[in-house]
Design a protein around this motif. Sequence first.
Motif, short mmCIF file in Angstrom:
data_model
loop_
_atom_site.label_atom_id
_atom_site.label_comp_id
_atom_site.label_asym_id
_atom_site.label_seq_id
_atom_site.Cartn_x
_atom_site.Cartn_y
_atom_site.Cartn_z
N ASP A 1 6.95 16.97 19.40
CA ASP A 1 7.14 15.76 20.20
C ASP A 1 6.05 14.74 19.89
N VAL A 2 6.37 13.78 19.03
CA VAL A 2 5.41 12.75 18.63
C VAL A 2 5.93 11.41 19.13
N PRO A 3 5.07 10.60 19.76
CA PRO A 3 5.55 9.29 20.24
C PRO A 3 6.15 8.48 19.09
N ARG A 4 7.24 7.78 19.38
CA ARG A 4 7.99 7.11 18.32
C ARG A 4 7.15 6.11 17.52
N SER A 5 6.31 5.34 18.22
CA SER A 5 5.52 4.33 17.49
C SER A 5 4.53 5.01 16.55
N GLU A 6 3.95 6.14 17.00
CA GLU A 6 3.05 6.90 16.13
C GLU A 6 3.82 7.45 14.92
N LEU A 7 5.00 7.96 15.20
CA LEU A 7 5.80 8.58 14.13
C LEU A 7 6.14 7.55 13.06
N GLN A 8 6.48 6.34 13.48
CA GLN A 8 6.84 5.30 12.51
C GLN A 8 5.64 4.96 11.64
N ARG A 9 4.46 4.83 12.24
CA ARG A 9 3.26 4.51 11.47
C ARG A 9 2.94 5.63 10.49
N MET A 10 3.00 6.88 10.98
CA MET A 10 2.68 8.03 10.12
C MET A 10 3.68 8.15 8.96
N LEU A 11 4.94 7.90 9.25
CA LEU A 11 5.96 8.06 8.20
C LEU A 11 5.75 7.01 7.12
N ALA A 12 5.46 5.77 7.52
CA ALA A 12 5.21 4.71 6.54
C ALA A 12 3.99 5.05 5.70
N ALA A 13 2.93 5.58 6.33
CA ALA A 13 1.71 5.93 5.59
C ALA A 13 1.98 7.10 4.64
N ALA A 14 2.73 8.10 5.11
CA ALA A 14 3.03 9.25 4.25
C ALA A 14 3.88 8.81 3.06
N ALA A 15 4.85 7.92 3.28
CA ALA A 15 5.66 7.40 2.18
C ALA A 15 4.79 6.68 1.17
N ASP A 16 3.81 5.95 1.68
CA ASP A 16 2.96 5.14 0.81
C ASP A 16 2.16 5.98 -0.18
N SER A 17 1.75 7.17 0.25
CA SER A 17 0.94 8.00 -0.66
C SER A 17 1.75 9.09 -1.34
N SER A 18 3.05 9.09 -1.16
CA SER A 18 3.88 10.14 -1.79
C SER A 18 5.03 9.50 -2.57
N PHE A 19 6.12 9.17 -1.87
CA PHE A 19 7.27 8.58 -2.57
C PHE A 19 6.91 7.27 -3.27
N ASN A 20 6.06 6.46 -2.64
CA ASN A 20 5.68 5.18 -3.24
C ASN A 20 4.68 5.35 -4.38
N CYS A 21 4.26 6.56 -4.67
CA CYS A 21 3.39 6.84 -5.82
C CYS A 21 4.14 7.67 -6.84
N MET A 22 5.41 7.43 -6.99
CA MET A 22 6.22 8.25 -7.86
C MET A 22 7.25 7.39 -8.57
N SER A 23 7.51 7.71 -9.83
CA SER A 23 8.53 6.97 -10.57
C SER A 23 9.15 7.88 -11.60
N VAL A 24 10.46 7.97 -11.61
CA VAL A 24 11.13 8.65 -12.73
C VAL A 24 11.41 7.63 -13.83
#
Lengths: 394, 394
Positions: free
Chosen positions: B169-192
Amino acid sequence: MNVTLIVADAPTASYAAVFTSNAFCGAPVTLGRRRMHEGLPLQALCINNKVSNVCAAGDGVADAETVCSAVAAALDLPGGSSSVLPSSTGVIGWKLPVDAMVKAVPDAVGDLQRDSLLPAAKGIMTTDRYPKLRSVEACGGRLVGIAKGAGMIEPNMATMLSFILTDLDVPRSELQRMLAAAADSSFNCMSVDADQSTSDTLVCISSATTPLKASRDQEALAEFEGALRQLCEELSGDVARNGEGTSHVIRVRVSGSPTREIARGVGKAVVNSPLFKTAVAGNDPNVGRLVGAVGSYLGRAAPELELGGVSMRLGGRTIFKQGSFDLDSEAEAELSAHLKQALITGEGGVSLPYPPHERCVEVEVELGNGDEAITVVGSDLTREYVDINADYRS
Amino acid sequence: MNVTLIVADAPTASYAAVFTSNAFCGAPVTLGRRRMHEGLPLQALCINNKVSNVCAAGDGVADAETVCSAVAAALDLPGGSSSVLPSSTGVIGWKLPVDAMVKAVPDAVGDLQRDSLLPAAKGIMTTDRYPKLRSVEACGGRLVGIAKGAGMIEPNMATMLSFILTDLDVPRSELQRMLAAAADSSFNCMSVDADQSTSDTLVCISSATTPLKASRDQEALAEFEGALRQLCEELSGDVARNGEGTSHVIRVRVSGSPTREIARGVGKAVVNSPLFKTAVAGNDPNVGRLVGAVGSYLGRAAPELELGGVSMRLGGRTIFKQGSFDLDSEAEAELSAHLKQALITGEGGVSLPYPPHERCVEVEVELGNGDEAITVVGSDLTREYVDINADYRS
């Protein structure tokens, strides 16, 4: 390795050059920039293939100067080594074979002749499949140019190496401005593989023996500039047609753009999209990838642009407008036929030593957001490109 | 075509999502943004492959809503169609097969089970060679995620589609911030292949049935965020390993950068260089191309940077420092061996259905200009990539 010399009868103050913006540029580029800055008369160009003299161990600039000195001595040039402009192309990181080059200079001097630039166009080739040589008449004189380059081609000013010679007497400051402008609408609008070279060099050198013929100076300068641009566009088109493994040349006309840079960015996004390039290689009009590439660039570079007026054409046929595709099986067949007729390879996909025609895959993107337009030229992406580059050094 | 459903027992207000920045995004992305904006409880994800519902003729958003309504009706969801988030992947420009999808809904509902996400990870595949499923425990609960994607991969937030489920149970606003940050250092650091998708979507949805266990809230949130980032990094690594035609994964660690964006740009320049990618495919340590790619990016994006402190390593061995290469035949042999041991294909270069190991081609670039660092992951470029994409639609 070939050592190729281009020599003027006398030192000339009429020359111009633009170079790569790669931060790890080659030693000949460093030396070339120094020559431009010093502004002493030039008389000879000395070009080698196979080794690019980039980031090699030791002092690459000193190595290039040694070769220039040998050329100046062999030709007894009054300006000495500083009247010789060096250019190198080939593997990055290898040391220039200075001794072998100095030994090759007497033969290169012996090969000098006045009949044709074709031997020079051949001498500077690496993976190029054919020599690139173009000529234009203007203002009562002539411009003739050669180019090399087939891979590591997304010039940020020029293809790896291109040399333009003319007899027309153009003031040096005008020549420099015109050359930069011509590069901007030709070599800088072209990409084989999105890999910018460390050695890009475009030089124009004039014997200044023929005065510009025209009723007024400004008219003559404009005529000369048009001829220079035409020559650069023809040479850069040759480079794309001769790209490593290229089986289609893709020409993208972008119009209705708010700025020239956005127009260029859209064109580059299309010709650098691996997925669009491979679809073209397979004669598959997978135009979803075209829209994907344009949208990817615009989403990044101009996210606020109103896109309702965007339309796209392939082979002259509208495929996309008002946000959606306009396709059916008849259109698909037409688009496939367009891709097939633009193939520049021979039977069974075999690369030809010379391109059989100059037809392109014609893409048009109208952005509906302004008056700027640009044409970008590129290559498809084939198995042959991968094969050539998986073992380039062996 | 597969229709895959992921359904929560009850509507939840705890969810977050990030989407592609492609200007021509898919209709499901448009609808997904609308759901995020409205903020109503979510209960189901409905995903199809084969057709991406991007720029198709007709009203793609209405088509997606029709499918969501069918899902809501079949499951008798209290929130109706607005509690269903649609995602589509596949060919761009084709119309969503709404009738076929609506007909497929009852079977998809019948297939729902509580044992495993593996059938969903398989159901959303297109050219993926294997399903991608990862799980992490944190804070007394669990996060489990799936992803699809193998080509058109240079996410500007996320791979084509990735879905993360958790009970925490994570507050929605926290979850959105965390998800954007996690994407930034994972999916956004990847290229096929440097081709950004029109459909990129990363969703995290929580049943919110397990409170975060930790002595203090901030500690628990940090632990959860770390687990989310780890999951995203593992999934994006899987996407790179599973890239179309990929025979090596390239991992570039960039350090000593003045900004995070320059570090990312350097890493992306390396993994998106067709020439470096083809050299890696050929097990050829042509490190000149590595330096060429880094220099090309820096010359364009940070031309004023002092480069004397730049060094580069491949497979842990220094290959470049103080402006020149540090190589000999022994080093070349070591570098070749490093490339060969990182191969993820089987005998004779055959693609395996599952990757045999997680070894990478390890590239390190130290810029000597600051404290920012980033890791970017990419793929090599093989004949198989060209073959897959020359006739993707057939």
